[in-house]
Design a protein around this motif. Structure first.
Motif, PDB file in Angstrom:
ATOM      1  N   GLU A   1       0.846  -1.185   0.000  1.00 44.94           N
ATOM      2  CA  GLU A   1       0.000   0.000   0.000  1.00 44.94           C
ATOM      3  C   GLU A   1       0.890   1.246   0.000  1.00 44.94           C
ATOM      4  N   LEU A   2       0.571   2.215  -0.857  1.00 44.46           N
ATOM      5  CA  LEU A   2       1.399   3.403  -1.017  1.00 44.46           C
ATOM      6  C   LEU A   2       0.865   4.616  -0.283  1.00 44.46           C
ATOM      7  N   PHE A   3      -0.171   4.459   0.504  1.00 47.45           N
ATOM      8  CA  PHE A   3      -0.811   5.602   1.153  1.00 47.45           C
ATOM      9  C   PHE A   3       0.181   6.470   1.915  1.00 47.45           C
ATOM     10  N   PHE A   4       1.153   5.862   2.564  1.00 45.17           N
ATOM     11  CA  PHE A   4       2.100   6.612   3.376  1.00 45.17           C
ATOM     12  C   PHE A   4       3.050   7.468   2.546  1.00 45.17           C
ATOM     13  N   LEU A   5       3.142   7.248   1.274  1.00 48.19           N
ATOM     14  CA  LEU A   5       4.105   7.970   0.445  1.00 48.19           C
ATOM     15  C   LEU A   5       3.666   9.372   0.049  1.00 48.19           C
ATOM     16  N   TYR A   6       2.405   9.596  -0.162  1.00 48.35           N
ATOM     17  CA  TYR A   6       2.017  10.854  -0.788  1.00 48.35           C
ATOM     18  C   TYR A   6       2.205  12.106   0.065  1.00 48.35           C
ATOM     19  N   PRO A   7       2.173  12.052   1.408  1.00 46.34           N
ATOM     20  CA  PRO A   7       2.389  13.315   2.139  1.00 46.34           C
ATOM     21  C   PRO A   7       3.845  13.783   2.140  1.00 46.34           C
ATOM     22  N   ILE A   8       4.781  12.938   1.788  1.00 50.91           N
ATOM     23  CA  ILE A   8       6.194  13.297   1.801  1.00 50.91           C
ATOM     24  C   ILE A   8       6.467  14.304   0.690  1.00 50.91           C
ATOM     25  N   LYS A   9       7.222  15.378   1.029  1.00 53.79           N
ATOM     26  CA  LYS A   9       7.550  16.400   0.027  1.00 53.79           C
ATOM     27  C   LYS A   9       9.059  16.568  -0.082  1.00 53.79           C
ATOM     28  N   ASP A  10       9.501  16.965  -1.278  1.00 53.48           N
ATOM     29  CA  ASP A  10      10.925  17.231  -1.476  1.00 53.48           C
ATOM     30  C   ASP A  10      11.247  18.666  -1.048  1.00 53.48           C
ATOM     31  N   ALA A  11      12.469  19.092  -1.272  1.00 53.27           N
ATOM     32  CA  ALA A  11      12.918  20.421  -0.839  1.00 53.27           C
ATOM     33  C   ALA A  11      12.154  21.552  -1.520  1.00 53.27           C
ATOM     34  N   GLU A  12      11.550  21.285  -2.671  1.00 52.88           N
ATOM     35  CA  GLU A  12      10.788  22.306  -3.399  1.00 52.88           C
ATOM     36  C   GLU A  12       9.296  22.228  -3.093  1.00 52.88           C
ATOM     37  N   GLY A  13       8.908  21.364  -2.164  1.00 53.85           N
ATOM     38  CA  GLY A  13       7.507  21.249  -1.776  1.00 53.85           C
ATOM     39  C   GLY A  13       6.680  20.346  -2.664  1.00 53.85           C
ATOM     40  N   ARG A  14       7.328  19.576  -3.532  1.00 59.57           N
ATOM     41  CA  ARG A  14       6.593  18.683  -4.436  1.00 59.57           C
ATOM     42  C   ARG A  14       6.341  17.346  -3.751  1.00 59.57           C
ATOM     43  N   SER A  15       5.085  16.906  -3.807  1.00 54.37           N
ATOM     44  CA  SER A  15       4.726  15.596  -3.250  1.00 54.37           C
ATOM     45  C   SER A  15       4.969  14.523  -4.301  1.00 54.37           C
ATOM     46  N   THR A  16       4.792  13.265  -3.891  1.00 48.96           N
ATOM     47  CA  THR A  16       4.931  12.171  -4.850  1.00 48.96           C
ATOM     48  C   THR A  16       3.884  12.293  -5.957  1.00 48.96           C
ATOM     49  N   LEU A  17       2.757  12.877  -5.639  1.00 44.91           N
ATOM     50  CA  LEU A  17       1.716  13.115  -6.647  1.00 44.91           C
ATOM     51  C   LEU A  17       2.224  14.086  -7.717  1.00 44.91           C
ATOM     52  N   HIS A  18       2.887  15.154  -7.296  1.00 50.61           N
ATOM     53  CA  HIS A  18       3.450  16.120  -8.247  1.00 50.61           C
ATOM     54  C   HIS A  18       4.543  15.483  -9.106  1.00 50.61           C
ATOM     55  N   ILE A  19       5.382  14.670  -8.487  1.00 49.79           N
ATOM     56  CA  ILE A  19       6.470  14.009  -9.223  1.00 49.79           C
ATOM     57  C   ILE A  19       5.884  13.062 -10.271  1.00 49.79           C
ATOM     58  N   ALA A  20       4.842  12.319  -9.905  1.00 49.56           N
ATOM     59  CA  ALA A  20       4.193  11.418 -10.867  1.00 49.56           C
ATOM     60  C   ALA A  20       3.614  12.209 -12.032  1.00 49.56           C
ATOM     61  N   ALA A  21       2.978  13.340 -11.753  1.00 44.85           N
ATOM     62  CA  ALA A  21       2.414  14.184 -12.815  1.00 44.85           C
ATOM     63  C   ALA A  21       3.514  14.742 -13.703  1.00 44.85           C
ATOM     64  N   MET A  22       4.602  15.181 -13.085  1.00 43.08           N
ATOM     65  CA  MET A  22       5.708  15.774 -13.832  1.00 43.08           C
ATOM     66  C   MET A  22       6.310  14.772 -14.821  1.00 43.08           C
ATOM     67  N   HIS A  23       6.361  13.501 -14.425  1.00 41.70           N
ATOM     68  CA  HIS A  23       6.970  12.467 -15.266  1.00 41.70           C
ATOM     69  C   HIS A  23       5.957  11.687 -16.101  1.00 41.70           C
ATOM     70  N   GLY A  24       4.695  12.097 -16.040  1.00 42.41           N
ATOM     71  CA  GLY A  24       3.681  11.442 -16.867  1.00 42.41           C
ATOM     72  C   GLY A  24       3.369  10.021 -16.445  1.00 42.41           C
ATOM     73  N   GLN A  25       3.531   9.709 -15.180  1.00 37.73           N
ATOM     74  CA  GLN A  25       3.307   8.368 -14.659  1.00 37.73           C
ATOM     75  C   GLN A  25       1.837   8.172 -14.288  1.00 37.73           C
ATOM     76  N   GLN A  26       1.039   7.876 -15.297  1.00 36.95           N
ATOM     77  CA  GLN A  26      -0.410   7.776 -15.128  1.00 36.95           C
ATOM     78  C   GLN A  26      -0.804   6.750 -14.067  1.00 36.95           C
ATOM     79  N   GLU A  27      -0.247   5.560 -14.127  1.00 36.77           N
ATOM     80  CA  GLU A  27      -0.631   4.505 -13.179  1.00 36.77           C
ATOM     81  C   GLU A  27      -0.315   4.937 -11.748  1.00 36.77           C
ATOM     82  N   SER A  28       0.856   5.496 -11.531  1.00 40.72           N
ATOM     83  CA  SER A  28       1.233   5.954 -10.190  1.00 40.72           C
ATOM     84  C   SER A  28       0.347   7.099  -9.735  1.00 40.72           C
ATOM     85  N   LEU A  29       0.077   8.025 -10.624  1.00 38.07           N
ATOM     86  CA  LEU A  29      -0.746   9.187 -10.296  1.00 38.07           C
ATOM     87  C   LEU A  29      -2.141   8.758  -9.859  1.00 38.07           C
TER      88      LEU A  29
END
Length: 85
Positions: A1-29
């Protein structure tokens, strides 16, 4: 289960959701969205950054953007998120 991953943000404030969108990762998004991640969350400090909608557009993932709009258009906050994009 990946639920715990999405609140984590990088130094620029991007969540895993933003990273998935940036890279076009539809399944992950869509998996993150199904797990409860907010599609209207913004990057950066003070909630003033970009949304996953703007990331899809900026990085040329227009087909993913169209699917994302279709999937989220009836959720509360949709109109405001698009207006700010």
């Amino acid at each position: 289960e990946l639920f715990f991953l999405y609140p984590i943000k990088d130094a620029e404030g991007r969540s895993t959701l933003h990273i998935a969108a940036m890279h076009g990762q539809q399944e992950s998004l869509f998996l993150l969205l199904e797990q409860g991640a907010s599609p209207f969350e913004r990057t950066g400090k003070n909630n003033t950054g970009e949304t996953i909608f703007s990331f899809c557009a900026e990085y040329g993932h227009l087909e993913l953007l169209q699917k994302l709009i279709e999937k989220t258009k009836n959720l509360p906050g949709f109109k405001e998120a698009l207006e700010a994009t």
